[in-house]
Scaffold this motif. Structure first.
Motif, PDB file in Angstrom:
ATOM      1  N   PHE A   5      -4.437  -6.492  10.857  1.00  0.00           N
ATOM      2  CA  PHE A   5      -4.975  -6.458   9.501  1.00  0.00           C
ATOM      3  C   PHE A   5      -6.468  -6.141   9.521  1.00  0.00           C
ATOM      4  CE2 PHE A   5      -6.414  -8.762   5.555  1.00  0.00           C
ATOM      5  CZ  PHE A   5      -5.903  -7.823   4.674  1.00  0.00           C
ATOM      6  N   ALA A   6      -7.194  -6.678  10.505  1.00  0.00           N
ATOM      7  CA  ALA A   6      -8.618  -6.375  10.631  1.00  0.00           C
ATOM      8  C   ALA A   6      -8.831  -4.885  10.874  1.00  0.00           C
ATOM      9  CB  ALA A   6      -9.230  -7.191  11.765  1.00  0.00           C
ATOM     10  N   GLU A   7      -7.965  -4.289  11.673  1.00  0.00           N
ATOM     11  CA  GLU A   7      -8.071  -2.847  11.927  1.00  0.00           C
ATOM     12  C   GLU A   7      -7.817  -2.060  10.653  1.00  0.00           C
ATOM     13  OE1 GLU A   7      -5.358  -2.034  15.071  1.00  0.00           O
ATOM     14  OE2 GLU A   7      -6.498  -3.163  16.582  1.00  0.00           O
ATOM     15  N   MET A   8      -6.865  -2.514   9.818  1.00  0.00           N
ATOM     16  CA  MET A   8      -6.608  -1.856   8.537  1.00  0.00           C
ATOM     17  C   MET A   8      -7.840  -1.926   7.643  1.00  0.00           C
ATOM     18  SD  MET A   8      -2.778  -3.216   7.608  1.00  0.00           S
ATOM     19  CE  MET A   8      -2.996  -2.704   5.893  1.00  0.00           C
ATOM     20  N   LEU A   9      -8.439  -3.101   7.552  1.00  0.00           N
ATOM     21  CA  LEU A   9      -9.621  -3.274   6.709  1.00  0.00           C
ATOM     22  C   LEU A   9     -10.788  -2.426   7.209  1.00  0.00           C
ATOM     23  CD1 LEU A   9      -9.577  -7.147   6.166  1.00  0.00           C
ATOM     24  CD2 LEU A   9      -9.148  -5.413   4.425  1.00  0.00           C
ATOM     25  N   GLU A  10     -10.966  -2.415   8.524  1.00  0.00           N
ATOM     26  CA  GLU A  10     -12.074  -1.646   9.094  1.00  0.00           C
ATOM     27  C   GLU A  10     -11.893  -0.161   8.816  1.00  0.00           C
ATOM     28  OE1 GLU A  10     -14.762  -1.894  13.109  1.00  0.00           O
ATOM     29  OE2 GLU A  10     -12.599  -2.230  13.313  1.00  0.00           O
ATOM     30  N   ALA A  22     -10.506   1.117   6.297  1.00  0.00           N
ATOM     31  CA  ALA A  22     -10.744   1.355   4.866  1.00  0.00           C
ATOM     32  C   ALA A  22     -12.176   1.042   4.460  1.00  0.00           C
ATOM     33  CB  ALA A  22      -9.788   0.516   4.037  1.00  0.00           C
ATOM     34  N   GLY A  23     -12.997   0.618   5.415  1.00  0.00           N
ATOM     35  CA  GLY A  23     -14.385   0.277   5.108  1.00  0.00           C
ATOM     36  C   GLY A  23     -14.531  -1.012   4.332  1.00  0.00           C
ATOM     37  N   LEU A  24     -13.582  -1.925   4.501  1.00  0.00           N
ATOM     38  CA  LEU A  24     -13.591  -3.169   3.730  1.00  0.00           C
ATOM     39  C   LEU A  24     -13.859  -4.412   4.570  1.00  0.00           C
ATOM     40  CD1 LEU A  24     -10.489  -2.622   1.400  1.00  0.00           C
ATOM     41  CD2 LEU A  24     -12.896  -2.413   0.790  1.00  0.00           C
ATOM     42  N   LEU A  25     -13.934  -4.267   5.881  1.00  0.00           N
ATOM     43  CA  LEU A  25     -14.033  -5.445   6.738  1.00  0.00           C
ATOM     44  C   LEU A  25     -15.423  -6.066   6.688  1.00  0.00           C
ATOM     45  CD1 LEU A  25     -12.543  -7.226   8.825  1.00  0.00           C
ATOM     46  CD2 LEU A  25     -13.443  -5.709  10.603  1.00  0.00           C
ATOM     47  N   SER A  26     -15.489  -7.342   6.339  1.00  0.00           N
ATOM     48  CA  SER A  26     -16.764  -8.057   6.288  1.00  0.00           C
ATOM     49  C   SER A  26     -17.200  -8.472   7.681  1.00  0.00           C
ATOM     50  CB  SER A  26     -16.634  -9.297   5.401  1.00  0.00           C
ATOM     51  OG  SER A  26     -16.395  -8.950   4.063  1.00  0.00           O
ATOM     52  N   LYS A  27     -18.494  -8.688   7.823  1.00  0.00           N
ATOM     53  CA  LYS A  27     -19.074  -9.203   9.058  1.00  0.00           C
ATOM     54  C   LYS A  27     -19.483 -10.651   8.831  1.00  0.00           C
ATOM     55  CE  LYS A  27     -18.807  -5.053  10.801  1.00  0.00           C
ATOM     56  NZ  LYS A  27     -17.757  -4.723  11.796  1.00  0.00           N
ATOM     57  N   PHE A  28     -19.320 -11.469   9.866  1.00  0.00           N
ATOM     58  CA  PHE A  28     -19.578 -12.896   9.701  1.00  0.00           C
ATOM     59  C   PHE A  28     -20.530 -13.406  10.768  1.00  0.00           C
ATOM     60  CE2 PHE A  28     -15.365 -11.943   8.044  1.00  0.00           C
ATOM     61  CZ  PHE A  28     -15.521 -12.389   6.733  1.00  0.00           C
ATOM     62  N   PRO A  29     -21.288 -14.472  10.434  1.00  0.00           N
ATOM     63  CA  PRO A  29     -22.267 -15.031  11.373  1.00  0.00           C
ATOM     64  C   PRO A  29     -21.615 -15.932  12.404  1.00  0.00           C
ATOM     65  CG  PRO A  29     -22.324 -16.249   9.322  1.00  0.00           C
ATOM     66  CD  PRO A  29     -21.338 -15.138   9.124  1.00  0.00           C
ATOM     67  N   GLY A  30     -20.987 -15.351  13.415  1.00  0.00           N
ATOM     68  CA  GLY A  30     -20.324 -16.144  14.438  1.00  0.00           C
ATOM     69  C   GLY A  30     -18.960 -16.627  13.981  1.00  0.00           C
ATOM     70  N   MET A  31     -18.416 -17.582  14.693  1.00  0.00           N
ATOM     71  CA  MET A  31     -17.087 -18.095  14.378  1.00  0.00           C
ATOM     72  C   MET A  31     -17.182 -19.068  13.206  1.00  0.00           C
ATOM     73  SD  MET A  31     -15.539 -18.691  18.209  1.00  0.00           S
ATOM     74  CE  MET A  31     -13.998 -19.293  17.514  1.00  0.00           C
ATOM     75  N   VAL A  32     -16.529 -18.718  12.114  1.00  0.00           N
ATOM     76  CA  VAL A  32     -16.551 -19.566  10.916  1.00  0.00           C
ATOM     77  C   VAL A  32     -15.133 -19.737  10.391  1.00  0.00           C
ATOM     78  CG1 VAL A  32     -18.904 -18.982  10.219  1.00  0.00           C
ATOM     79  CG2 VAL A  32     -17.003 -17.537   9.466  1.00  0.00           C
ATOM     80  N   ARG A  33     -14.944 -20.791   9.603  1.00  0.00           N
ATOM     81  CA  ARG A  33     -13.669 -21.017   8.929  1.00  0.00           C
ATOM     82  C   ARG A  33     -13.843 -20.700   7.450  1.00  0.00           C
ATOM     83  NH1 ARG A  33      -9.428 -23.418  10.231  1.00  0.00           N
ATOM     84  NH2 ARG A  33      -9.326 -24.643   8.299  1.00  0.00           N
ATOM     85  N   PRO A  34     -12.762 -20.303   6.782  1.00  0.00           N
ATOM     86  CA  PRO A  34     -12.893 -19.845   5.399  1.00  0.00           C
ATOM     87  C   PRO A  34     -13.570 -20.825   4.441  1.00  0.00           C
ATOM     88  CG  PRO A  34     -10.761 -19.197   6.265  1.00  0.00           C
ATOM     89  CD  PRO A  34     -11.385 -20.063   7.304  1.00  0.00           C
ATOM     90  N   VAL A  35     -13.103 -22.063   4.386  1.00  0.00           N
ATOM     91  CA  VAL A  35     -13.652 -22.989   3.389  1.00  0.00           C
ATOM     92  C   VAL A  35     -15.117 -23.322   3.661  1.00  0.00           C
ATOM     93  CG1 VAL A  35     -13.477 -25.324   2.402  1.00  0.00           C
ATOM     94  CG2 VAL A  35     -11.422 -23.912   2.686  1.00  0.00           C
ATOM     95  N   PRO A  36     -15.513 -23.691   4.893  1.00  0.00           N
ATOM     96  CA  PRO A  36     -16.937 -23.948   5.123  1.00  0.00           C
ATOM     97  C   PRO A  36     -17.810 -22.716   4.879  1.00  0.00           C
ATOM     98  CG  PRO A  36     -15.625 -24.882   6.890  1.00  0.00           C
ATOM     99  CD  PRO A  36     -14.696 -24.051   6.066  1.00  0.00           C
ATOM    100  N   LEU A  72       0.817  -1.211   0.000  1.00  0.00           N
ATOM    101  CA  LEU A  72       0.000   0.000   0.000  1.00  0.00           C
ATOM    102  C   LEU A  72       0.854   1.266   0.000  1.00  0.00           C
ATOM    103  CD1 LEU A  72      -2.818  -1.019   2.506  1.00  0.00           C
ATOM    104  CD2 LEU A  72      -2.944  -0.932   0.011  1.00  0.00           C
ATOM    105  N   ALA A  73       2.095   1.156   0.473  1.00  0.00           N
ATOM    106  CA  ALA A  73       2.995   2.314   0.482  1.00  0.00           C
ATOM    107  C   ALA A  73       3.642   2.545  -0.882  1.00  0.00           C
ATOM    108  CB  ALA A  73       4.088   2.110   1.537  1.00  0.00           C
ATOM    109  N   SER A  74       3.447   1.618  -1.817  1.00  0.00           N
ATOM    110  CA  SER A  74       4.026   1.727  -3.159  1.00  0.00           C
ATOM    111  C   SER A  74       3.036   2.421  -4.099  1.00  0.00           C
ATOM    112  CB  SER A  74       4.362   0.326  -3.685  1.00  0.00           C
ATOM    113  OG  SER A  74       3.166  -0.421  -3.850  1.00  0.00           O
ATOM    114  N   PRO A  75       3.476   2.795  -5.309  1.00  0.00           N
ATOM    115  CA  PRO A  75       2.562   3.427  -6.279  1.00  0.00           C
ATOM    116  C   PRO A  75       1.591   2.410  -6.869  1.00  0.00           C
ATOM    117  CG  PRO A  75       4.717   3.126  -7.266  1.00  0.00           C
ATOM    118  CD  PRO A  75       4.861   2.742  -5.817  1.00  0.00           C
ATOM    119  N   LEU A  76       0.673   1.927  -6.009  1.00  0.00           N
ATOM    120  CA  LEU A  76      -0.158   0.779  -6.327  1.00  0.00           C
ATOM    121  C   LEU A  76      -1.129   1.040  -7.467  1.00  0.00           C
ATOM    122  CD1 LEU A  76      -0.865  -2.103  -5.429  1.00  0.00           C
ATOM    123  CD2 LEU A  76      -2.469  -1.113  -3.782  1.00  0.00           C
TER     124      LEU A  76
END
Length: 378
Positions: free
Chosen positions: A219-224, A226-240, A91-95
């Motif tokens: 990383f979650a704080e960075m996403l939040e 930037a308005g990019l942090l998703s909300k999830f229904p309780g504790m979940v794992r990525p693949v399921p 993000l610090a680069s000329p992205l």
């Protein structure tokens, strides 16, 4: 104009999986007309014969995951410190400054090392990247990557229309943690309607696990912020969770899968989901190592990608394969190993028959196997 190409050996990567000695193929307008042993082909050969000599050729390689829009960022990111520091350095680069010359140069370098097709990912400049790729010798799927928590607008397109003899634009989701579930489902549905593959970064790093489990991290704080942090229904794992959204099927390419366990692999296998491993990129960033052996052994269709030059040392797919062969703890025969960069990604991207094999009707693109890999496999 017809011509003939001859080589000492060819791994054709057809269903028979055979390696043909003293191989020849007749091609016209970039398409294979016929192929087989020289003794069977020579009577039909045109006068022009290109003899490659004592080499082994394979179908043109397929890079299942790249970010060519980042090709101007070589050497600008940190190595080996983990995902969050790497993102911060990115993000610090000329992205956002797309350098079309860098894209063209990277594509040419890939082509020179044997890559014939690339699945590229970009977020903001997909159309420009696709236009640049159309001017190269590469075939391509240019994935337009969706991010953010805004829901798709009614009737709105999730990726731009594009027509090219060399490639197409399809839709992709960035990741579960950065893209609203409804948006991911909309992109997946649009790809399915168009008959296109769908790509998503999945189970890539520890940060993803923490965010989906509802735990705090930098990383979650960075996403939040930037308005990019998703909300999830309780504790979940990525693949399921991805499975619960209906994102996993035989047209889906799940990229990285560094942090998958056997239950995750069972889901991926059951759904017919394809997995793209990016071993050198994961090592470069410091994310850990995917369980390559289990992913391959369980029968998941597995392919390789280089990711971007911002998280790798080069975009040479032979180097990616060599790295995996040096570090993997199971035996891969030549056909299994070469399938990772030919037939398997062709299947994942829905381009089998045109790419990923050398047979009548396929593209005549081929790659010459480097001697060090040839010595390792044969």
């Amino acid at each position: 104009m017809k011509r003939c190409i001859r080589a000492a050996r060819a791994a054709t990567m057809t269903e028979t999986g055979s390696v043909i000695s003293d191989f020849a193929m007749i091609v016209e307008d970039g398409v294979v007309l016929s192929c087989g042993k020289w003794s069977e082909i020579k009577g039909r050969c045109p006068s022009e014969v290109e003899d490659l000599g004592n080499v082994t050729i394979v179908p043109g390689l397929i890079n299942a995951h790249a970010h060519l829009g980042l090709s101007h960022l070589q050497g600008m990111t940190v190595q080996g410190r983990g995902f969050t520091p790497w993102v911060q350095s990115l993000l610090a680069s000329p992205l956002r400054e797309l350098d079309r010359n860098s894209v063209a140069e990277a594509a040419q370098n890939m082509n020179n090392s044997g890559t014939a097709y690339v699945a590229d990912i970009s977020t903001t400049d997909t159309l420009k990247v696709a236009e640049s790729l159309s001017e190269t010798g590469l075939g391509f799927t240019a994935f337009c990557e969706c991010m953010g928590q805004s829901l798709p607008k009614q009737g709105g397109r999730v990726f731009p229309e594009f027509s090219s003899a060399k490639g197409r634009i399809a839709g992709a989701g960035h990741a579960l943690y950065s893209t609203h579930g409804d948006m991911l489902q909309a992109v997946k549905a649009a790809d399915a309607a168009a008959g296109f593959p769908f790509s998503i970064h999945l189970a890539e790093n520890e940060e993803e696990d923490l965010i989906l489990a509802g735990e705090k991290c930098a990383f979650a704080e960075m996403l939040e912020g930037a308005g990019l942090l998703s909300k999830f229904p309780g504790m979940v794992r990525p693949v399921p969770y991805a499975d619960s959204l209906g994102l996993l099927d035989s047209q889906t390419l799940a990229v990285h899968c560094v942090r998958v366990d056997r239950r995750d692999m069972d889901i991926l296998k059951k759904r017919g989901t394809n997995v793209c491993l990016c071993p050198r990129s994961n090592e470069y960033i410091g994310e850990g190592r995917a369980p390559w052996e289990d992913i391959i052994s369980v029968g998941i269709n597995t392919c390789l990608g280089t990711d971007s030059i911002a998280s790798n040392h080069d975009l040479n797919l032979w180097n990616e394969l060599e790295y995996l062969l040096e570090h993997i703890d199971i035996f891969l025969d030549p056909v299994q190993a070469l399938a990772l960069v030919t037939a398997n990604p062709a299947r994942a991207l829905g381009i089998s028959g045109r790419y990923g094999s050398l047979e009548p009707g396929s593209q005549a693109a081929y790659a010459v196997m480097p001697r060090e890999i040839e010595n390792r496999l044969f």
